[in-house]
Design a protein around this motif. Structure first.
Motif, PDB file in Angstrom:
ATOM      1  N   ALA A 111     -13.910   8.545 -10.245  1.00 36.95           N
ATOM      2  CA  ALA A 111     -13.332   9.604  -9.408  1.00 36.95           C
ATOM      3  C   ALA A 111     -11.927   9.940  -9.895  1.00 36.95           C
ATOM      4  O   ALA A 111     -11.560  11.116 -10.017  1.00 36.95           O
ATOM      5  CB  ALA A 111     -13.310   9.155  -7.949  1.00 36.95           C
ATOM      6  N   ALA A 112     -11.145   8.910 -10.193  1.00 39.58           N
ATOM      7  CA  ALA A 112      -9.763   9.135 -10.640  1.00 39.58           C
ATOM      8  C   ALA A 112      -9.738   9.896 -11.963  1.00 39.58           C
ATOM      9  O   ALA A 112      -8.810  10.656 -12.228  1.00 39.58           O
ATOM     10  CB  ALA A 112      -9.033   7.802 -10.775  1.00 39.58           C
ATOM     11  N   ALA A 113     -10.767   9.689 -12.796  1.00 39.01           N
ATOM     12  CA  ALA A 113     -10.813  10.353 -14.104  1.00 39.01           C
ATOM     13  C   ALA A 113     -11.529  11.701 -14.034  1.00 39.01           C
ATOM     14  O   ALA A 113     -11.680  12.373 -15.055  1.00 39.01           O
ATOM     15  CB  ALA A 113     -11.503   9.446 -15.125  1.00 39.01           C
ATOM     16  N   GLY A 114     -12.002  12.070 -12.860  1.00 39.08           N
ATOM     17  CA  GLY A 114     -12.675  13.363 -12.703  1.00 39.08           C
ATOM     18  C   GLY A 114     -14.046  13.398 -13.352  1.00 39.08           C
ATOM     19  O   GLY A 114     -14.517  14.457 -13.782  1.00 39.08           O
ATOM     20  N   ILE A 115     -14.700  12.249 -13.452  1.00 40.41           N
ATOM     21  CA  ILE A 115     -16.021  12.178 -14.096  1.00 40.41           C
ATOM     22  C   ILE A 115     -17.110  12.247 -13.017  1.00 40.41           C
ATOM     23  O   ILE A 115     -17.068  11.508 -12.029  1.00 40.41           O
ATOM     24  CB  ILE A 115     -16.139  10.876 -14.936  1.00 40.41           C
ATOM     25  N   GLN A 116     -18.070  13.141 -13.233  1.00 41.94           N
ATOM     26  CA  GLN A 116     -19.174  13.304 -12.278  1.00 41.94           C
ATOM     27  C   GLN A 116     -19.918  11.982 -12.116  1.00 41.94           C
ATOM     28  O   GLN A 116     -20.276  11.347 -13.111  1.00 41.94           O
ATOM     29  CB  GLN A 116     -20.182  14.347 -12.787  1.00 41.94           C
ATOM     30  N   HIS A 117     -20.161  11.572 -10.894  1.00 39.30           N
ATOM     31  CA  HIS A 117     -20.896  10.320 -10.686  1.00 39.30           C
ATOM     32  C   HIS A 117     -21.517  10.321  -9.292  1.00 39.30           C
ATOM     33  O   HIS A 117     -21.076  11.064  -8.414  1.00 39.30           O
ATOM     34  CB  HIS A 117     -19.965   9.115 -10.840  1.00 39.30           C
ATOM     35  N   ARG A 118     -22.543   9.505  -9.148  1.00 37.92           N
ATOM     36  CA  ARG A 118     -23.111   9.261  -7.824  1.00 37.92           C
ATOM     37  C   ARG A 118     -23.351   7.765  -7.663  1.00 37.92           C
ATOM     38  O   ARG A 118     -23.861   7.108  -8.580  1.00 37.92           O
ATOM     39  CB  ARG A 118     -24.420  10.031  -7.639  1.00 37.92           C
ATOM     40  N   LEU A 119     -22.982   7.280  -6.495  1.00 42.50           N
ATOM     41  CA  LEU A 119     -23.210   5.874  -6.163  1.00 42.50           C
ATOM     42  C   LEU A 119     -24.663   5.708  -5.729  1.00 42.50           C
ATOM     43  O   LEU A 119     -25.181   6.531  -4.964  1.00 42.50           O
ATOM     44  CB  LEU A 119     -22.268   5.483  -5.019  1.00 42.50           C
ATOM     45  N   ILE A 120     -25.316   4.666  -6.224  1.00 39.38           N
ATOM     46  CA  ILE A 120     -26.700   4.414  -5.809  1.00 39.38           C
ATOM     47  C   ILE A 120     -26.845   2.960  -5.357  1.00 39.38           C
ATOM     48  O   ILE A 120     -26.134   2.075  -5.840  1.00 39.38           O
ATOM     49  CB  ILE A 120     -27.729   4.714  -6.945  1.00 39.38           C
ATOM     50  N   LEU A 162     -17.350   1.484 -19.955  1.00 41.52           N
ATOM     51  CA  LEU A 162     -16.846   2.800 -19.543  1.00 41.52           C
ATOM     52  C   LEU A 162     -15.955   3.446 -20.599  1.00 41.52           C
ATOM     53  O   LEU A 162     -15.657   4.638 -20.513  1.00 41.52           O
ATOM     54  CB  LEU A 162     -16.086   2.717 -18.216  1.00 41.52           C
ATOM     55  N   ALA A 163     -15.523   2.679 -21.615  1.00 39.89           N
ATOM     56  CA  ALA A 163     -14.651   3.271 -22.638  1.00 39.89           C
ATOM     57  C   ALA A 163     -15.321   4.473 -23.314  1.00 39.89           C
ATOM     58  O   ALA A 163     -14.682   5.525 -23.475  1.00 39.89           O
ATOM     59  CB  ALA A 163     -14.227   2.214 -23.658  1.00 39.89           C
ATOM     60  N   PRO A 164     -16.614   4.379 -23.723  1.00 42.83           N
ATOM     61  CA  PRO A 164     -17.241   5.561 -24.325  1.00 42.83           C
ATOM     62  C   PRO A 164     -17.325   6.727 -23.345  1.00 42.83           C
ATOM     63  O   PRO A 164     -17.273   7.900 -23.759  1.00 42.83           O
ATOM     64  CB  PRO A 164     -18.654   5.065 -24.689  1.00 42.83           C
ATOM     65  N   ILE A 165     -17.438   6.407 -22.066  1.00 41.81           N
ATOM     66  CA  ILE A 165     -17.541   7.461 -21.048  1.00 41.81           C
ATOM     67  C   ILE A 165     -16.194   8.172 -20.900  1.00 41.81           C
ATOM     68  O   ILE A 165     -16.130   9.406 -20.848  1.00 41.81           O
ATOM     69  CB  ILE A 165     -18.041   6.847 -19.719  1.00 41.81           C
ATOM     70  N   PHE A 166     -15.097   7.405 -20.873  1.00 44.91           N
ATOM     71  CA  PHE A 166     -13.774   8.041 -20.822  1.00 44.91           C
ATOM     72  C   PHE A 166     -13.540   8.887 -22.073  1.00 44.91           C
ATOM     73  O   PHE A 166     -12.988   9.985 -22.004  1.00 44.91           O
ATOM     74  CB  PHE A 166     -12.673   6.975 -20.687  1.00 44.91           C
ATOM     75  N   LYS A 167     -13.955   8.365 -23.227  1.00 51.04           N
ATOM     76  CA  LYS A 167     -13.779   9.113 -24.483  1.00 51.04           C
ATOM     77  C   LYS A 167     -14.611  10.403 -24.469  1.00 51.04           C
ATOM     78  O   LYS A 167     -14.159  11.450 -24.930  1.00 51.04           O
ATOM     79  CB  LYS A 167     -14.215   8.263 -25.678  1.00 51.04           C
ATOM     80  N   ALA A 168     -15.840  10.289 -23.975  1.00 51.76           N
ATOM     81  CA  ALA A 168     -16.726  11.455 -23.964  1.00 51.76           C
ATOM     82  C   ALA A 168     -16.193  12.525 -23.016  1.00 51.76           C
ATOM     83  O   ALA A 168     -16.247  13.726 -23.320  1.00 51.76           O
ATOM     84  CB  ALA A 168     -18.143  11.032 -23.569  1.00 51.76           C
ATOM     85  N   GLN A 169     -15.672  12.089 -21.883  1.00 51.65           N
ATOM     86  CA  GLN A 169     -15.078  13.048 -20.942  1.00 51.65           C
ATOM     87  C   GLN A 169     -13.934  13.793 -21.626  1.00 51.65           C
ATOM     88  O   GLN A 169     -13.827  15.016 -21.536  1.00 51.65           O
ATOM     89  CB  GLN A 169     -14.579  12.283 -19.702  1.00 51.65           C
ATOM     90  N   VAL A 196     -25.215  14.288 -19.999  1.00 49.93           N
ATOM     91  CA  VAL A 196     -25.804  12.990 -20.308  1.00 49.93           C
ATOM     92  C   VAL A 196     -25.758  12.125 -19.052  1.00 49.93           C
ATOM     93  O   VAL A 196     -24.697  11.937 -18.453  1.00 49.93           O
ATOM     94  CB  VAL A 196     -25.030  12.290 -21.456  1.00 49.93           C
ATOM     95  N   ASN A 197     -26.933  11.641 -18.647  1.00 46.89           N
ATOM     96  CA  ASN A 197     -27.031  10.787 -17.456  1.00 46.89           C
ATOM     97  C   ASN A 197     -26.996   9.329 -17.870  1.00 46.89           C
ATOM     98  O   ASN A 197     -27.896   8.838 -18.550  1.00 46.89           O
ATOM     99  CB  ASN A 197     -28.345  11.062 -16.719  1.00 46.89           C
ATOM    100  N   ILE A 198     -25.959   8.637 -17.418  1.00 48.24           N
ATOM    101  CA  ILE A 198     -25.764   7.236 -17.797  1.00 48.24           C
ATOM    102  C   ILE A 198     -25.861   6.390 -16.537  1.00 48.24           C
ATOM    103  O   ILE A 198     -25.294   6.766 -15.498  1.00 48.24           O
ATOM    104  CB  ILE A 198     -24.361   7.045 -18.410  1.00 48.24           C
ATOM    105  N   LEU A 199     -26.548   5.262 -16.630  1.00 45.85           N
ATOM    106  CA  LEU A 199     -26.548   4.320 -15.505  1.00 45.85           C
ATOM    107  C   LEU A 199     -25.717   3.108 -15.895  1.00 45.85           C
ATOM    108  O   LEU A 199     -25.881   2.550 -16.984  1.00 45.85           O
ATOM    109  CB  LEU A 199     -27.974   3.899 -15.146  1.00 45.85           C
ATOM    110  N   PRO A 220     -20.410  16.914 -21.358  1.00 48.83           N
ATOM    111  CA  PRO A 220     -20.752  16.848 -19.938  1.00 48.83           C
ATOM    112  C   PRO A 220     -21.506  15.551 -19.615  1.00 48.83           C
ATOM    113  O   PRO A 220     -22.439  15.165 -20.325  1.00 48.83           O
ATOM    114  CB  PRO A 220     -21.645  18.066 -19.699  1.00 48.83           C
ATOM    115  N   LEU A 221     -21.088  14.889 -18.550  1.00 49.17           N
ATOM    116  CA  LEU A 221     -21.629  13.571 -18.204  1.00 49.17           C
ATOM    117  C   LEU A 221     -21.931  13.490 -16.724  1.00 49.17           C
ATOM    118  O   LEU A 221     -21.298  14.173 -15.918  1.00 49.17           O
ATOM    119  CB  LEU A 221     -20.578  12.480 -18.457  1.00 49.17           C
ATOM    120  N   HIS A 222     -22.843  12.600 -16.412  1.00 46.75           N
ATOM    121  CA  HIS A 222     -23.029  12.210 -15.011  1.00 46.75           C
ATOM    122  C   HIS A 222     -23.387  10.730 -15.006  1.00 46.75           C
ATOM    123  O   HIS A 222     -24.280  10.298 -15.757  1.00 46.75           O
ATOM    124  CB  HIS A 222     -24.142  13.025 -14.350  1.00 46.75           C
ATOM    125  N   VAL A 223     -22.686   9.958 -14.178  1.00 43.88           N
ATOM    126  CA  VAL A 223     -22.889   8.503 -14.186  1.00 43.88           C
ATOM    127  C   VAL A 223     -23.526   8.066 -12.869  1.00 43.88           C
ATOM    128  O   VAL A 223     -23.026   8.388 -11.783  1.00 43.88           O
ATOM    129  CB  VAL A 223     -21.544   7.759 -14.390  1.00 43.88           C
TER     130      VAL A 223
END
Ligand code: MRU
Length: 361
Positions: A211-220, A176-183, A156-159, A188-191
């Motif tokens: 990064a600390a939570a190990g969640i895939q992300h890219r800075l834009i 970000l709470a739902p994102i931490f829960k989903a992880q 799931v791609n989240i902005l 599978p997530l990408h932020v």
């Protein structure tokens, strides 16, 4: 939040019961350091200079600011003075007023010699409630992310914009709470993380949390979101809010409105996560929300880690150039797909919000 095996919150009363510990967010992402608030004025400065920031955490810090003020003067005049001072620290996040009024309403009914202990208890209760409320937001938002994953079968791609993670609250965060829960649930997530100029809360805080939570992300860069949405690379937007009007208009970090416009044009769902303490029931719509205007220097200068390991601040515009720095904008309710609250998800409308929070009517 667990950071390298240590459980952190963003604010706490120290063992001496007379000072308040905080994570100094102006030092992240390069250093995780704490600071101590000893006086109410320390709390005002920490809020104003954004050592603590994010609507719910501003409220919690103000509650502890009342405790610190009462330690110096617990008289009626002392209580009134510290509340008035704290409320002025930053104008936009309504949690500040909410927390200070909650403290004052309770403490004004007590004799001065009972106020300090009661203030400690109430500030701690505000913090505990914040954690529980945010965790509930996470649980409701998790269903959205799980459903999106079920539909697409791919990450799931989240902005997200600014920082609405645990650093913006006492713990968990809002958006970000739902994102931490989903992880944690194995979804599978990408932020996509908006850098969030001018203060770069996305780059320095959200990216650090993910990064600390190990969640895939890219800075834009802040300007990238619209294009990514056009390319079908964003499944949903998920942001926080500093003040939500009674009709569902949401005021959040500057640039949120542009993302909501791009999301609407591309039929990307745009969700806003909020604790009910962020709803200003006194405002019929978002037009009267006070928008903080911060120093021009925040736009004219940028700071970061130099190659020699020092943090440097550099000017990015000509000497003679002036700058404007409105810190928040208002996204009209019509652009918001839904509000994720501690009581569930509802449409951004007066009727739906009142259905979830009937006691506010
Ligand atoms: O200026 P800031 O960093 O305090 O702004 C914070 C935000 O805009 C957040 O998105 C908002 O407080 C909601 S977060 C829980």
């Amino acid at each position: 939040m667990n950071i390298n095996g240590t459980l952190w919150r963003t604010i706490w009363l120290e063992a001496d019961q007379r000072t308040v510990g905080i994570i100094d967010q102006t030092k992240l992402p390069h250093q995780l350091v704490t600071a101590r608030l000893r006086t109410a004025e320390d709390a005002v400065v920490a809020i104003r200079d954004m050592l603590v920031r994010g609507a719910p955490l501003i409220g919690a810090a103000a509650a502890y600011g009342v405790v610190l003020g009462l330690l110096a003067d617990s008289s009626d005049a002392g209580l009134e003075a510290v509340c008035a001072r704290l409320i002025q620290a930053r104008p936009t996040a309504v949690n500040l007023r909410w927390a200070v009024e909650r403290m004052r309403n309770l403490l004004a009914t007590l004799p001065p010699d009972e106020r300090i202990e009661a203030a400690r208890r109430e500030a701690a209760a505000i913090c505990e409630e914040d954690v529980q409320v945010n965790e509930a937001i996470g649980a409701h938002g998790l269903h959205l992310l799980a459903e999106k994953y079920r539909q697409t079968g791919r990450p799931v791609n989240i902005l997200t914009h600014c920082n609405a993670g645990w650093l913006a609250t006492v713990d968990w965060g809002t958006a970000l709470a739902p994102i931490f829960k989903a992880q944690a649930a194995g979804i599978p997530l990408h932020v996509w993380v908006d850098e969030t100029r001018p203060r770069n809360q996305g780059a320095s805080l959200t990216a650090w949390e993910l990064a600390a939570a190990g969640i895939q992300h890219r800075l834009i860069a802040d300007n990238s979101g619209g294009w990514l949405m056009r390319q079908g690379q964003v499944d949903l937007c998920l942001v926080g809010t500093d003040r939500t009007a009674a009709n569902g208009d949401v005021c959040n970090k500057i640039g949120t409105y542009l993302k909501a416009l791009a999301a609407a044009d591309n039929k990307v769902p745009f969700y806003v996560a909020l604790p009910s303490s962020t709803i200003d029931w006194t405002l019929p719509d978002g037009s009267a929300i006070p928008i903080e205007e911060r120093a021009a220097e925040e736009v004219l200068f940028i700071s970061g880690l130099a190659e020699d390991g020092s943090v440097r601040r550099v000017r990015i515009a000509p000497e003679q150039t002036r700058a404007a720095n409105p810190a928040f904008d208002v996204t009209p309710a019509r652009l918001v797909t839904g509000l994720i609250t501690e009581r569930g998800i509802c449409a951004a409308s007066r009727d739906e919000m009142r259905r979830l929070f009937p006691e506010a009517a």
